[in-house]
Scaffold this motif. Structure first.
Motif, PDB file in Angstrom:
ATOM      1  N   THR A  11     -11.767  13.874   4.657  1.00  0.00           N
ATOM      2  CA  THR A  11     -11.551  13.950   3.216  1.00  0.00           C
ATOM      3  C   THR A  11     -11.946  12.631   2.552  1.00  0.00           C
ATOM      4  N   ASN A  12     -11.529  12.467   1.294  1.00  0.00           N
ATOM      5  CA  ASN A  12     -11.772  11.201   0.597  1.00  0.00           C
ATOM      6  C   ASN A  12     -10.510  10.346   0.551  1.00  0.00           C
ATOM      7  N   PHE A  13      -9.644  10.526   1.531  1.00  0.00           N
ATOM      8  CA  PHE A  13      -8.461   9.678   1.674  1.00  0.00           C
ATOM      9  C   PHE A  13      -8.178   9.490   3.159  1.00  0.00           C
ATOM     10  N   VAL A  14      -7.350   8.503   3.462  1.00  0.00           N
ATOM     11  CA  VAL A  14      -6.976   8.261   4.854  1.00  0.00           C
ATOM     12  C   VAL A  14      -5.494   7.921   4.917  1.00  0.00           C
ATOM     13  N   MET A  15      -4.821   8.464   5.927  1.00  0.00           N
ATOM     14  CA  MET A  15      -3.415   8.167   6.174  1.00  0.00           C
ATOM     15  C   MET A  15      -3.319   7.056   7.208  1.00  0.00           C
ATOM     16  N   VAL A  16      -2.521   6.034   6.891  1.00  0.00           N
ATOM     17  CA  VAL A  16      -2.363   4.895   7.796  1.00  0.00           C
ATOM     18  C   VAL A  16      -0.877   4.590   7.966  1.00  0.00           C
ATOM     19  N   ASN A  17      -0.493   4.291   9.189  1.00  0.00           N
ATOM     20  CA  ASN A  17       0.887   3.987   9.521  1.00  0.00           C
ATOM     21  C   ASN A  17       1.100   2.473   9.449  1.00  0.00           C
ATOM     22  N   VAL A  18       1.934   2.040   8.488  1.00  0.00           N
ATOM     23  CA  VAL A  18       2.179   0.606   8.329  1.00  0.00           C
ATOM     24  C   VAL A  18       3.418   0.151   9.109  1.00  0.00           C
ATOM     25  N   TYR A  19       4.076   1.085   9.800  1.00  0.00           N
ATOM     26  CA  TYR A  19       5.216   0.805  10.685  1.00  0.00           C
ATOM     27  C   TYR A  19       6.420   0.205   9.955  1.00  0.00           C
ATOM     28  N   GLU A  20       6.418   0.288   8.662  1.00  0.00           N
ATOM     29  CA  GLU A  20       7.539  -0.173   7.842  1.00  0.00           C
ATOM     30  C   GLU A  20       7.759   0.852   6.739  1.00  0.00           C
ATOM     31  N   ASP A  21       8.735   0.604   5.876  1.00  0.00           N
ATOM     32  CA  ASP A  21       8.997   1.479   4.740  1.00  0.00           C
ATOM     33  C   ASP A  21       7.773   1.469   3.827  1.00  0.00           C
ATOM     34  N   SER A  22       7.013   2.569   3.833  1.00  0.00           N
ATOM     35  CA  SER A  22       5.757   2.576   3.077  1.00  0.00           C
ATOM     36  C   SER A  22       5.990   2.592   1.567  1.00  0.00           C
ATOM     37  N   THR A  23       7.168   3.034   1.139  1.00  0.00           N
ATOM     38  CA  THR A  23       7.477   2.973  -0.293  1.00  0.00           C
ATOM     39  C   THR A  23       7.561   1.516  -0.742  1.00  0.00           C
ATOM     40  N   GLU A  24       8.203   0.694   0.080  1.00  0.00           N
ATOM     41  CA  GLU A  24       8.294  -0.725  -0.248  1.00  0.00           C
ATOM     42  C   GLU A  24       6.926  -1.390  -0.208  1.00  0.00           C
ATOM     43  N   ILE A  25       6.135  -1.042   0.787  1.00  0.00           N
ATOM     44  CA  ILE A  25       4.783  -1.597   0.886  1.00  0.00           C
ATOM     45  C   ILE A  25       3.944  -1.184  -0.325  1.00  0.00           C
ATOM     46  N   SER A  26       4.002   0.105  -0.688  1.00  0.00           N
ATOM     47  CA  SER A  26       3.215   0.585  -1.817  1.00  0.00           C
ATOM     48  C   SER A  26       3.643  -0.082  -3.122  1.00  0.00           C
ATOM     49  N   ASN A  27       4.950  -0.349  -3.259  1.00  0.00           N
ATOM     50  CA  ASN A  27       5.428  -1.019  -4.465  1.00  0.00           C
ATOM     51  C   ASN A  27       4.932  -2.462  -4.533  1.00  0.00           C
ATOM     52  N   LYS A  28       4.866  -3.123  -3.395  1.00  0.00           N
ATOM     53  CA  LYS A  28       4.333  -4.490  -3.367  1.00  0.00           C
ATOM     54  C   LYS A  28       2.867  -4.500  -3.790  1.00  0.00           C
ATOM     55  N   ILE A  29       2.112  -3.527  -3.279  1.00  0.00           N
ATOM     56  CA  ILE A  29       0.696  -3.440  -3.623  1.00  0.00           C
ATOM     57  C   ILE A  29       0.530  -3.062  -5.095  1.00  0.00           C
ATOM     58  N   LEU A  30       1.412  -2.195  -5.569  1.00  0.00           N
ATOM     59  CA  LEU A  30       1.334  -1.759  -6.961  1.00  0.00           C
ATOM     60  C   LEU A  30       1.528  -2.922  -7.930  1.00  0.00           C
ATOM     61  N   ARG A  31       2.413  -3.838  -7.579  1.00  0.00           N
ATOM     62  CA  ARG A  31       2.639  -4.991  -8.454  1.00  0.00           C
ATOM     63  C   ARG A  31       1.414  -5.886  -8.550  1.00  0.00           C
ATOM     64  N   LYS A  32       0.485  -5.694  -7.630  1.00  0.00           N
ATOM     65  CA  LYS A  32      -0.792  -6.421  -7.681  1.00  0.00           C
ATOM     66  C   LYS A  32      -1.878  -5.595  -8.375  1.00  0.00           C
ATOM     67  N   GLY A  33      -1.497  -4.426  -8.893  1.00  0.00           N
ATOM     68  CA  GLY A  33      -2.434  -3.644  -9.685  1.00  0.00           C
ATOM     69  C   GLY A  33      -3.186  -2.571  -8.930  1.00  0.00           C
ATOM     70  N   ILE A  34      -2.717  -2.197  -7.720  1.00  0.00           N
ATOM     71  CA  ILE A  34      -3.376  -1.140  -6.935  1.00  0.00           C
ATOM     72  C   ILE A  34      -2.343  -0.090  -6.556  1.00  0.00           C
ATOM     73  N   ALA A  35      -2.597   1.147  -6.920  1.00  0.00           N
ATOM     74  CA  ALA A  35      -1.675   2.244  -6.618  1.00  0.00           C
ATOM     75  C   ALA A  35      -2.153   3.021  -5.404  1.00  0.00           C
ATOM     76  N   VAL A  36      -1.251   3.202  -4.422  1.00  0.00           N
ATOM     77  CA  VAL A  36      -1.488   4.076  -3.270  1.00  0.00           C
ATOM     78  C   VAL A  36      -0.269   4.983  -3.146  1.00  0.00           C
ATOM     79  N   ARG A  37      -0.348   5.996  -2.287  1.00  0.00           N
ATOM     80  CA  ARG A  37       0.725   6.990  -2.204  1.00  0.00           C
ATOM     81  C   ARG A  37       1.571   6.760  -0.951  1.00  0.00           C
TER      82      ARG A  37
END
Length: 369
Positions: free
Chosen positions: A304-330
């Protein structure tokens, strides 16, 4: 005094939670620029021919559009070698999924849904007083043998997302043929192929050629992904004439707007843009695979045009950290994958920016030294 109440079926349905809009993110974080890699959109955008068609089409917005999508029907049939009478158009795949449920699910009927997958299948089943039968997928992939074991005399629809969202995996043609040959013909099999154009695996089934042999299948595709027309809401279904005729009985008379039709026609004419989008996606996949391997992160190879990756931590927290830098992921929590991120494959510089911010976010968890 009694109060106004909705149908009881709605009591069991949670409101759909889409990816946040750019405007919502900007307002929440006070950022002016947001890179959204959370909704599986094509960041290369639509074909220049489509944009030109939209501009020309604005002159006629006072006119009702063609309710039969006549010119688009001809163009699509020519492009993909389809029979015009075996096509139905919808206001995105969402409407077509609704139509299928409205047309075929009676109260108490069961829908088989491999999970995790696209969440709207469950919603429309419940809305029609149907019973969702959820089957966990195996090794991130839909196992058709497992699906077959859940069939009983109450089964009415089987929803199969291929490639699957959110895992990006596929089942092959041979497995599908064996499955279709072995199940009752009074069960409708919905093959949702939103990411059809991105698939590179040669074992992937070419299902449009199967609708005559198997009268109980419908194939759903969209212009939202590779064609970059998500905002215009246009998708289509392919099935035998009788099935299409039944769905047309309950389709809104004018359900696809004129600008969407014009843009879709122009998109089909621009093969170079389509190929460029697919090429960019393939390069993006390989870039992410390489980076994830170097970081030491597990990922699921995608069609597809997306990829699932295991960050081995709470991905909600990781995504929020990235979001504060201006990039949204799911974050994967909604899919029952709480340590996974779903990342849309963007243009090269966008992918690079995402990796840079992912590494920074992971440093806080000592995943990257």
């Amino acid at each position: 005094m009694s109060e106004l109440s909705c149908r009881k079926a709605l009591d069991n349905i949670l409101s759909y939670a889409p990816a946040k809009t750019l405007q919502e993110i900007q307002q929440e974080l006070g950022l002016s620029n947001i890179l959204r890699l959370s909704a599986n959109e094509n960041t290369m955008g639509p074909s220049p021919l489509a944009l030109k068609a939209i501009e020309e089409g604005l002159k006629g917005v006072y006119l009702y559009p063609d309710g039969q999508c006549t010119e688009l029907r001809k163009k699509l049939a020519y492009t993909y070698n389809l029979d015009e009478e075996k096509i139905i158009f919808g206001n995105g795949s969402f409407e077509l999924i609704n139509l299928v449920a409205e047309g075929f699910i009676n109260p108490g009927d069961e829908s088989i849904i491999p999970i995790p997958t696209f969440g709207w299948y469950k919603v429309v089943t419940l809305a029609m007083n149907g019973v969702p039968v959820e089957i966990p997928i195996k090794n991130h992939t839909i196992d058709l043998n497992e699906v077959k074991e859940k069939i009983n005399d109450r089964t009415k629809i089987i929803w199969l997302c291929n490639p699957n969202n959110p895992t990006g995996t596929i089942f092959a043609r041979e497995a599908l043929i064996n499955f279709l040959d072995s199940i009752p013909k009074n069960i409708l099999v919905v093959l949702d192929e939103a990411y059809y154009e991105f698939v590179t695996n040669e074992a992937y089934p070419q299902t449009a050629s199967l609708v005559d042999k198997y009268s109980n299948i419908i194939v759903l595709r969209t212009f939202s992904k590779v064609y970059g027309l998500a905002a215009l809401r246009i998708g289509y279904g392919i099935a035998n004439k009788k099935l299409i005729g039944e769905l047309n009985k309950i389709r809104l008379p004018i359900n696809v707007n004129g600008l969407a039709q014009a843009a879709a026609i122009a998109s089909l004419e621009d093969q170079n843009h389509r190929e460029a989008c697919v090429s960019n996606n393939n390069e993006g996949k390989e870039f992410f695979y390489k980076e994830f391997d170097e970081i030491g992160l597990e990922y699921i190879s995608t069609e597809t045009n997306f990829v699932m990756v295991n960050v081995y931590e709470d991905s909600t927290e990781i995504s929020n950290k990235i979001l504060r830098k201006g990039i949204a992921v799911r974050a994967g929590i909604e899919y029952g994958m709480p340590t996974w991120l779903r990342i849309t494959i963007g243009k090269p510089r966008e992918n690079q920016l995402l990796i840079e911010e992912l590494k920074v976010a992971l440093k806080n968890f000592e995943r990257v030294i």
